[in-house]
Design a protein around this motif. Structure first.
Motif, PDB file in Angstrom:
ATOM      1  N   ILE A   4       0.840  -1.205   0.000  1.00 15.40           N
ATOM      2  CA  ILE A   4       0.000   0.000   0.000  1.00 15.40           C
ATOM      3  C   ILE A   4       0.874   1.254   0.000  1.00 15.40           C
ATOM      4  O   ILE A   4       0.488   2.308  -0.514  1.00 15.40           O
ATOM      5  CB  ILE A   4      -1.006  -0.005   1.177  1.00 15.40           C
ATOM      6  CG1 ILE A   4      -2.183   0.922   0.865  1.00 15.40           C
ATOM      7  CG2 ILE A   4      -0.352   0.374   2.498  1.00 15.40           C
ATOM      8  CD1 ILE A   4      -3.404   0.705   1.724  1.00 15.40           C
ATOM      9  N   ASN A   8      -3.170   1.847  -4.135  1.00 17.66           N
ATOM     10  CA  ASN A   8      -4.365   1.015  -4.086  1.00 17.66           C
ATOM     11  C   ASN A   8      -5.254   1.359  -5.269  1.00 17.66           C
ATOM     12  O   ASN A   8      -5.878   2.410  -5.295  1.00 17.66           O
ATOM     13  CB  ASN A   8      -5.094   1.279  -2.764  1.00 17.66           C
ATOM     14  CG  ASN A   8      -6.477   0.684  -2.739  1.00 17.66           C
ATOM     15  OD1 ASN A   8      -6.647  -0.520  -2.887  1.00 17.66           O
ATOM     16  ND2 ASN A   8      -7.480   1.535  -2.581  1.00 17.66           N
ATOM     17  N   PHE A   9      -5.288   0.483  -6.263  1.00 22.20           N
ATOM     18  CA  PHE A   9      -6.211   0.692  -7.372  1.00 22.20           C
ATOM     19  C   PHE A   9      -6.786  -0.668  -7.776  1.00 22.20           C
ATOM     20  O   PHE A   9      -6.023  -1.585  -8.093  1.00 22.20           O
ATOM     21  CB  PHE A   9      -5.530   1.358  -8.564  1.00 22.20           C
ATOM     22  CG  PHE A   9      -6.505   1.807  -9.606  1.00 22.20           C
ATOM     23  CD1 PHE A   9      -7.116   3.045  -9.514  1.00 22.20           C
ATOM     24  CD2 PHE A   9      -6.848   0.972 -10.666  1.00 22.20           C
ATOM     25  CE1 PHE A   9      -8.046   3.455 -10.454  1.00 22.20           C
ATOM     26  CE2 PHE A   9      -7.775   1.372 -11.614  1.00 22.20           C
ATOM     27  CZ  PHE A   9      -8.377   2.619 -11.509  1.00 22.20           C
ATOM     28  N   TYR A  53      -8.528  -4.605   4.100  1.00 24.60           N
ATOM     29  CA  TYR A  53      -8.339  -3.435   4.948  1.00 24.60           C
ATOM     30  C   TYR A  53      -9.346  -2.332   4.612  1.00 24.60           C
ATOM     31  O   TYR A  53      -9.973  -1.755   5.498  1.00 24.60           O
ATOM     32  CB  TYR A  53      -6.917  -2.913   4.785  1.00 24.60           C
ATOM     33  CG  TYR A  53      -6.641  -1.641   5.557  1.00 24.60           C
ATOM     34  CD1 TYR A  53      -6.507  -1.664   6.937  1.00 24.60           C
ATOM     35  CD2 TYR A  53      -6.530  -0.421   4.895  1.00 24.60           C
ATOM     36  CE1 TYR A  53      -6.259  -0.505   7.640  1.00 24.60           C
ATOM     37  CE2 TYR A  53      -6.272   0.751   5.598  1.00 24.60           C
ATOM     38  CZ  TYR A  53      -6.142   0.698   6.964  1.00 24.60           C
ATOM     39  OH  TYR A  53      -5.901   1.850   7.659  1.00 24.60           O
ATOM     40  N   LEU A  54      -9.527  -2.055   3.335  1.00 26.67           N
ATOM     41  CA  LEU A  54     -10.430  -0.967   2.961  1.00 26.67           C
ATOM     42  C   LEU A  54     -11.890  -1.362   3.142  1.00 26.67           C
ATOM     43  O   LEU A  54     -12.721  -0.525   3.466  1.00 26.67           O
ATOM     44  CB  LEU A  54     -10.139  -0.505   1.529  1.00 26.67           C
ATOM     45  CG  LEU A  54      -8.853   0.316   1.458  1.00 26.67           C
ATOM     46  CD1 LEU A  54      -8.278   0.346   0.065  1.00 26.67           C
ATOM     47  CD2 LEU A  54      -9.084   1.733   1.966  1.00 26.67           C
ATOM     48  N   LEU A  60     -12.959  -3.234   5.512  1.00 28.56           N
ATOM     49  CA  LEU A  60     -13.227  -3.205   6.954  1.00 28.56           C
ATOM     50  C   LEU A  60     -13.721  -1.830   7.393  1.00 28.56           C
ATOM     51  O   LEU A  60     -14.445  -1.701   8.378  1.00 28.56           O
ATOM     52  CB  LEU A  60     -11.951  -3.578   7.712  1.00 28.56           C
ATOM     53  CG  LEU A  60     -12.103  -3.880   9.199  1.00 28.56           C
ATOM     54  CD1 LEU A  60     -13.046  -5.045   9.416  1.00 28.56           C
ATOM     55  CD2 LEU A  60     -10.755  -4.175   9.820  1.00 28.56           C
ATOM     56  N   GLN A  61     -13.337  -0.786   6.656  1.00 24.51           N
ATOM     57  CA  GLN A  61     -13.717   0.570   7.052  1.00 24.51           C
ATOM     58  C   GLN A  61     -15.166   0.882   6.757  1.00 24.51           C
ATOM     59  O   GLN A  61     -15.738   1.778   7.352  1.00 24.51           O
ATOM     60  CB  GLN A  61     -12.809   1.586   6.367  1.00 24.51           C
ATOM     61  CG  GLN A  61     -11.358   1.282   6.650  1.00 24.51           C
ATOM     62  CD  GLN A  61     -10.433   2.398   6.287  1.00 24.51           C
ATOM     63  OE1 GLN A  61     -10.866   3.448   5.858  1.00 24.51           O
ATOM     64  NE2 GLN A  61      -9.146   2.182   6.464  1.00 24.51           N
ATOM     65  N   SER A  62     -15.767   0.173   5.822  1.00 25.68           N
ATOM     66  CA  SER A  62     -17.146   0.511   5.499  1.00 25.68           C
ATOM     67  C   SER A  62     -18.066  -0.696   5.585  1.00 25.68           C
ATOM     68  O   SER A  62     -19.244  -0.561   5.851  1.00 25.68           O
ATOM     69  CB  SER A  62     -17.207   1.106   4.089  1.00 25.68           C
ATOM     70  OG  SER A  62     -16.684   0.184   3.167  1.00 25.68           O
ATOM     71  N   GLU A  83     -14.372   5.538   0.257  1.00 21.40           N
ATOM     72  CA  GLU A  83     -14.883   5.253   1.608  1.00 21.40           C
ATOM     73  C   GLU A  83     -14.493   6.353   2.606  1.00 21.40           C
ATOM     74  O   GLU A  83     -15.066   6.460   3.678  1.00 21.40           O
ATOM     75  CB  GLU A  83     -14.325   3.918   2.118  1.00 21.40           C
ATOM     76  CG  GLU A  83     -14.507   2.742   1.186  1.00 21.40           C
ATOM     77  CD  GLU A  83     -15.966   2.427   0.955  1.00 21.40           C
ATOM     78  OE1 GLU A  83     -16.812   2.926   1.711  1.00 21.40           O
ATOM     79  OE2 GLU A  83     -16.254   1.698  -0.008  1.00 21.40           O
ATOM     80  N   SER A 100      -4.172   5.804  -7.976  1.00 18.56           N
ATOM     81  CA  SER A 100      -4.367   5.098  -6.712  1.00 18.56           C
ATOM     82  C   SER A 100      -5.463   5.765  -5.893  1.00 18.56           C
ATOM     83  O   SER A 100      -5.656   6.969  -5.967  1.00 18.56           O
ATOM     84  CB  SER A 100      -3.060   5.101  -5.913  1.00 18.56           C
ATOM     85  OG  SER A 100      -3.239   4.476  -4.668  1.00 18.56           O
ATOM     86  N   TYR A 101      -6.184   4.939  -5.143  1.00 14.44           N
ATOM     87  CA  TYR A 101      -7.127   5.440  -4.152  1.00 14.44           C
ATOM     88  C   TYR A 101      -6.472   5.290  -2.787  1.00 14.44           C
ATOM     89  O   TYR A 101      -6.348   4.179  -2.284  1.00 14.44           O
ATOM     90  CB  TYR A 101      -8.435   4.655  -4.191  1.00 14.44           C
ATOM     91  CG  TYR A 101      -9.244   4.846  -5.450  1.00 14.44           C
ATOM     92  CD1 TYR A 101      -9.960   6.006  -5.654  1.00 14.44           C
ATOM     93  CD2 TYR A 101      -9.295   3.862  -6.429  1.00 14.44           C
ATOM     94  CE1 TYR A 101     -10.717   6.194  -6.793  1.00 14.44           C
ATOM     95  CE2 TYR A 101     -10.039   4.028  -7.592  1.00 14.44           C
ATOM     96  CZ  TYR A 101     -10.749   5.199  -7.764  1.00 14.44           C
ATOM     97  OH  TYR A 101     -11.493   5.374  -8.903  1.00 14.44           O
TER      98      TYR A 101
END
Lengths: 278, 269
Positions: A224, A229-230, A242-243, A245-247, B160, B182-183
């Motif tokens: 990361i 992150n794409f 991981y991402l 888990l946030q939403s 998010e 990238s995000y």
């Protein structure tokens, strides 16, 4: 034949029984606690898995993209580790050169380095503005961050030491006299390596490759940090977990389950080879 | 050790409970009088206040934390800065925090819906987006549309995270589609990629551009008016230090706190 079985049968059972009966409680108790500690979180994951919505969670295009990318990148990272790591392990095990201890320490550094630090270091070295990365960009128009290649590099960085350690250990255990015999028969050192050493240490290489592959599959921090992150390009399963888990914790649990299943399958399938190698 | 400290603080606080609650209830309604009542109770406040705050609040809250410690000797403010969503997730997961300041009402709702907040969140600032480019703006980015140019490496926050949601809102308002490289997981991670020159541009908050100094150059774009983020702050239910938490929130909302925040580029609510 019958005599053999009789003596064997007479000698073996008492020894086994003695071992079984003599497991001391001070060892057994912590051992079982240790087992529970390691297994309980995984059981909890199974307990909390939203089984009803699991099929629909796991058939989403994004999940498959992340899983496919994870498998492809981990495999490529393992391939890179094999090509570079086996010769490196050979160098460390068979060639006596000054500073070998230091080199070995440096090689194994990524094992203990926090992956995020590895990611930052990779950015400084191979980023578009990095020490080497700037030259790559100027000369070839090649930039590594935010690319799938970047993911492979990040994974190889953290995974290769596992392979090197494993192969070096096997090389040290292997008898060098076979190589010497090959040399006296006229083989060059490289031929001896290729025809004698490699087959000899094949189980160790396989074990190292499995370890490296599993480590690459789970890589998060360096990826990361260095590759971003794409979805479809650099978003591997751990990043997706991981991402998510946030939403959407339910989705994160489902994704974790997939990674868990893949890891268990690989380790279970190759466990025997791995154990016999060491 | 920290437990015994906390215990001693608790004993001291109970003795003065009546006066304290009287003070703090006025804090909630009148922001400007809060600083006065806050310093009035300085002798009574002690212990640690743990503040979970959106990454974009890092610089201004750090300043306010130091002010708070100066005004209330014996107190310590510790921060956890990060993406609002991951902070909200840790709070609902049981992380020990006293105050939560989020970069969007949506993430705040995660905490209030879970019943982890005490009282109603209050909006204390607003923030606008800006484009961060490399120093000197070598790619001559002048508008949101310029970011869609091919060959340009742009990073956005993940959808998010509030800054990502706001960026998406602005892009929708401008009817633009933008494919970033990238995000990123929070606004600071996006900005860092530009500071390191790994990306050519990022859509971040005005306040982050300002905090970065001359490491990046900010470009305003009109669509940012359609994606202004409200920042709510709330005291958490599981707080170990309710009085200090209240006082910190009061400081943030006071005239003094607002001055620090607007100085960092935030807008008044």
């Amino acid at each position: 034949m019958p005599g053999k079985t009789v003596t064997g049968g007479a000698a073996r059972p008492p020894r086994v029984r003695r071992l079984r009966g003599s497991v001391p409680v001070p060892l057994l108790l912590p051992a079982l606690l240790g087992l529970a500690f390691l297994v309980l979180p995984l059981v909890a994951l199974l307990v909390r898995t939203p089984w009803a919505s699991l099929p629909e969670q796991l058939t989403s295009a994004e999940v498959w993209e992340a899983l496919r990318l994870s498998l492809v990148c981990a495999t490529l990272a393992t391939a890179v580790s094999l090509v570079l790591g086996v010769p490196l392990a050979w160098l460390l095990a068979r060639v006596d050169f000054p500073g070998r201890g230091l080199v070995r320490a440096l090689v194994t550094l990524p094992l203990v380095l926090p992956p995020v630090v590895g990611g930052v270091a990779l950015l400084m070295a191979l980023g578009r503005n990095g020490v080497v990365g700037r030259l790559l960009d100027d000369w070839f128009g090649l930039t590594l961050p935010f690319t799938t290649t970047g993911v492979v590099i990040a994974e190889a960085f953290v995974a290769m030491p596992f392979l090197v350690i494993s192969v070096e250990g096997t090389l040290r255990a292997a008898d060098p006299r076979y190589e010497e015999a090959a040399a006296t028969l006229g083989a060059s050192r490289f031929t001896a390596f290729r025809r004698v050493t490699l087959p000899l240490i094949a189980p160790g290489i396989a074990a190292g490759a499995v370890l490296a592959w599993a480590r690459a599959l789970g890589e998060f921090g360096a990826t990361i940090t260095f590759a971003g992150n794409f979805p479809g390009r650099t978003q591997t399963m751990p990043l997706a977990v991981y991402l998510a888990l946030q939403s959407d914790p339910a989705a994160a649990i489902s994704l974790s389950l997939v990674l868990l299943a893949v890891s268990v399958a690989v380790l279970a399938g190759l466990r025997d080879r791995w154990m016999t190698a060491s | 050790m920290s437990r015994s400290v906390r215990l001693a603080a608790g004993v001291g606080a109970t003795a003065l409970l009546v006066t304290l609650t009287a003070c703090s209830s006025s804090d909630d309604t009148a922001g400007s009088s809060a600083a006065a009542s806050g310093s009035g109770s300085s002798a009574r406040l002690s212990g640690t206040v743990t503040v979970f705050a959106a990454a974009s609040l890092k610089e201004s809250f750090t300043t306010l934390g130091e002010r708070f410690e100066d005004e209330h000797p014996g107190t310590k403010v510790t921060f956890s800065f990060g993406g609002s969503d991951s902070l909200a997730a840790s709070i609902t997961g049981g992380a020990p925090a006293d105050v939560f300041a989020s970069a969007s009402p949506r993430t705040m709702a995660i905490v209030t819906d879970a019943g982890d907040a005490s009282g109603t969140p209050a909006t204390f600032v607003r923030n606008r987006l800006e484009i961060a480019t490399l120093p000197g703006n070598p790619d001559r980015i002048a508008s949101l549309k310029d970011l869609t140019r091919s060959g340009l490496k742009v990073v956005l926050c993940d959808k998010e995270v509030p800054c990502g949601a706001a960026a998406q809102k602005a892009l929708d308002a401008a009817r633009l589609t933008l494919t970033p490289v990238s995000y990123e997981q929070d606004v600071k991670a996006s900005l860092t990629k530009v500071e390191l020159k790994e990306a050519d541009a990022a859509v971040v908050y005005r306040t982050d551009v300002r905090a970065a100094g001359d490491k990046v150059r900010g470009v305003d774009f009109p669509e940012s008016a359609d994606a202004v983020n409200d920042y709510p702050i709330v005291q958490l239910k599981d707080t170990q230090n309710a009085e200090a938490a209240k006082a910190f929130i009061a400081l943030v909302r006071s005239a003094e706190g607002q001055k620090v925040l607007t100085g960092a580029g935030f807008l008044k609510p």
